[in-house]
Design a protein around this motif. Structure first.
Motif, mmCIF file in Angstrom:
data_model
loop_
_atom_site.group_PDB
_atom_site.id
_atom_site.type_symbol
_atom_site.label_atom_id
_atom_site.label_comp_id
_atom_site.label_asym_id
_atom_site.label_seq_id
_atom_site.Cartn_x
_atom_site.Cartn_y
_atom_site.Cartn_z
ATOM 1 N N THR A 132 0.807 -1.208 -0.055
ATOM 2 C CA THR A 132 -0.007 0.114 -0.003
ATOM 3 C C THR A 132 0.845 1.206 0.057
ATOM 4 O OG1 THR A 132 -0.246 -0.031 2.395
ATOM 5 C CG2 THR A 132 -2.015 -1.145 1.207
ATOM 6 N N THR A 133 2.031 1.032 0.390
ATOM 7 C CA THR A 133 3.111 2.214 0.098
ATOM 8 C C THR A 133 4.129 1.890 -0.979
ATOM 9 O OG1 THR A 133 4.403 1.446 1.997
ATOM 10 C CG2 THR A 133 2.433 2.640 2.658
ATOM 11 N N ASN A 134 5.143 3.150 -0.925
ATOM 12 C CA ASN A 134 6.160 3.047 -1.990
ATOM 13 C C ASN A 134 7.268 3.741 -1.077
ATOM 14 O OD1 ASN A 134 7.760 2.481 -4.097
ATOM 15 N ND2 ASN A 134 7.044 4.256 -5.281
ATOM 16 N N THR A 135 7.405 3.644 0.073
ATOM 17 C CA THR A 135 8.423 4.302 0.915
ATOM 18 C C THR A 135 9.820 3.776 0.416
ATOM 19 O OG1 THR A 135 8.080 2.973 2.758
ATOM 20 C CG2 THR A 135 6.856 4.978 2.604
ATOM 21 N N GLN A 136 9.987 2.518 -0.090
ATOM 22 C CA GLN A 136 11.321 2.044 -0.303
ATOM 23 C C GLN A 136 12.176 2.951 -1.239
ATOM 24 O OE1 GLN A 136 12.959 0.328 -3.021
ATOM 25 N NE2 GLN A 136 14.626 -0.369 -1.988
ATOM 26 N N LYS A 137 11.532 3.690 -1.934
ATOM 27 C CA LYS A 137 12.063 4.562 -2.869
ATOM 28 C C LYS A 137 12.994 5.823 -2.451
ATOM 29 C CE LYS A 137 8.193 7.489 -3.420
ATOM 30 N NZ LYS A 137 7.183 7.983 -4.372
ATOM 31 N N TYR A 138 12.758 5.904 -0.845
ATOM 32 C CA TYR A 138 13.309 6.822 -0.068
ATOM 33 C C TYR A 138 14.855 6.536 0.513
ATOM 34 C CZ TYR A 138 8.902 9.327 -0.636
ATOM 35 O OH TYR A 138 7.778 9.904 -1.150
ATOM 36 N N TRP A 139 15.148 5.031 0.331
ATOM 37 C CA TRP A 139 16.195 4.718 0.892
ATOM 38 C C TRP A 139 17.321 4.265 -0.254
ATOM 39 C CZ3 TRP A 139 16.654 4.952 5.993
ATOM 40 C CH2 TRP A 139 15.437 5.172 6.831
ATOM 41 N N LYS A 140 18.578 4.068 0.082
ATOM 42 C CA LYS A 140 19.653 3.486 -0.952
ATOM 43 C C LYS A 140 20.475 2.588 -0.144
ATOM 44 C CE LYS A 140 22.731 7.257 -0.577
ATOM 45 N NZ LYS A 140 23.669 8.074 -1.301
ATOM 46 N N PRO A 141 21.169 1.698 -0.615
ATOM 47 C CA PRO A 141 22.052 0.827 -0.031
ATOM 48 C C PRO A 141 23.129 1.513 0.527
ATOM 49 C CG PRO A 141 21.322 -0.094 -2.192
ATOM 50 C CD PRO A 141 20.787 1.262 -2.381
ATOM 51 N N LYS A 142 23.730 1.120 1.480
ATOM 52 C CA LYS A 142 24.903 1.680 2.326
ATOM 53 C C LYS A 142 25.850 0.633 2.166
ATOM 54 C CE LYS A 142 27.092 3.686 6.155
ATOM 55 N NZ LYS A 142 27.391 5.049 5.516
#
Length: 280
Positions: A132-142
């Motif tokens: 229901t959300t698309n919040t993964q786009k706000y993160w990037k691999p470290k």
């Protein structure tokens, strides 16, 4: 600054003798091609005035106009960095007060200045699994030096959207008391927004920059609420923040601290070319 216009050509303007302040002068080709003709300088509070900078570097305050010319500044009032006192006066003149400026939302920006934090691989997988959300786009691999992913950190992109959402509020009476740009609020919920369009025929207000949740309440004059557009889903709102007029003006002014200064070895030639071009 007056010296900057001393050598500008005189013209007849509506029967009056006046300086042609629209005359534009650029650097010589030699100066433009020489990347070493200028150096970057950061203005400091108390020493930001161009006449003071001119005196400290060129040995005379009369070359304040060279600071403007070097930075393509046409209107010093709007284009040059404002001191704390001048900035305060500017905001109060334009908006009435600092509080008024802070109450005006202009747009929304990705909140990239929050404290550093890292989520685990499992937490990132949970974000992907949440349909229901698309919040993964706000993160990037470290990633470590060896190429291993040890977690995920917030992206630092400068994303901007014009508004978070747009609603249509159907009112019980004609919204004659409102103007575009006014703030409309609901006492019972604490919600507020900015009026974007007024339809007197249908008694509706189209609002943007919505903060909080409006609810139907005929006693407060709202008989229906129709969503029009949702740029920032509620589940993603924590990743964004509203930029108000005061902060936007402050940020713009702070960027003007960084200027270019013409090296003193180019001063005589550039001043000569300045006079010659104005005489053409």
């Amino acid at each position: 600054m007056a010296r900057y216009f001393d050598r500008f050509p005189v013209i007849d303007y509506d029967g009056n003798v006046a300086k042609n302040i629209l005359a534009r002068v650029d650097f010589t080709d030699k100066t433009k091609k020489d990347i070493y003709s200028t150096f970057q300088f950061t203005l400091e509070e108390g020493f930001e005035r161009p006449d003071i900078l001119s005196y400290n570097y060129y040995g005379s305050s009369k070359f304040d106009w060279m600071i403007y010319l070097t930075n393509n500044i046409v209107d010093p009032y709007y284009d040059y960095y404002k001191s704390a006192e001048d900035f305060k006066s500017y905001v109060e003149t334009k908006y009435g007060s600092n509080s008024n400026a802070r109450s005006i939302t202009l747009f929304y920006r990705l909140n990239r200045h929050e404290p550093e934090r890292i989520i685990t691989l499992q937490q990132d997988e949970a974000l992907i699994a949440e349909e229901t959300t698309n919040t993964q786009k706000y993160w990037k691999p470290k990633i470590t030096n060896t190429g291993a992913v040890i977690g995920y950190e917030r992206i630092k992109e400068d994303w901007i959207v014009s508004t978070n959402k747009i609603l249509s509020l159907s009112l019980t009476v004609a919204p004659t008391a409102f103007e575009v740009g006014d703030r409309v609020s609901q006492t019972s919920t604490g919600a507020f927004a900015t009026v974007d369009y007024i339809d007197l025929e249908n008694n509706t207000l189209t609002v943007k920059h919505v903060n909080g949740t409006f609810t139907v309440n005929e006693e407060e004059g709202i008989e229906a609420i129709t969503p029009i557009k949702q740029n920032i889903p509620e589940a993603e709102s924590e990743y964004w923040y509203a930029v108000n007029a005061y902060d936007d003006e402050k940020e713009t002014n702070e960027l003007k601290r960084n200027i270019f200064v013409l090296k003193s070895s180019y001063l005589v030639e550039t001043e000569k070319q300045f006079i010659q071009q104005l005489s053409l």
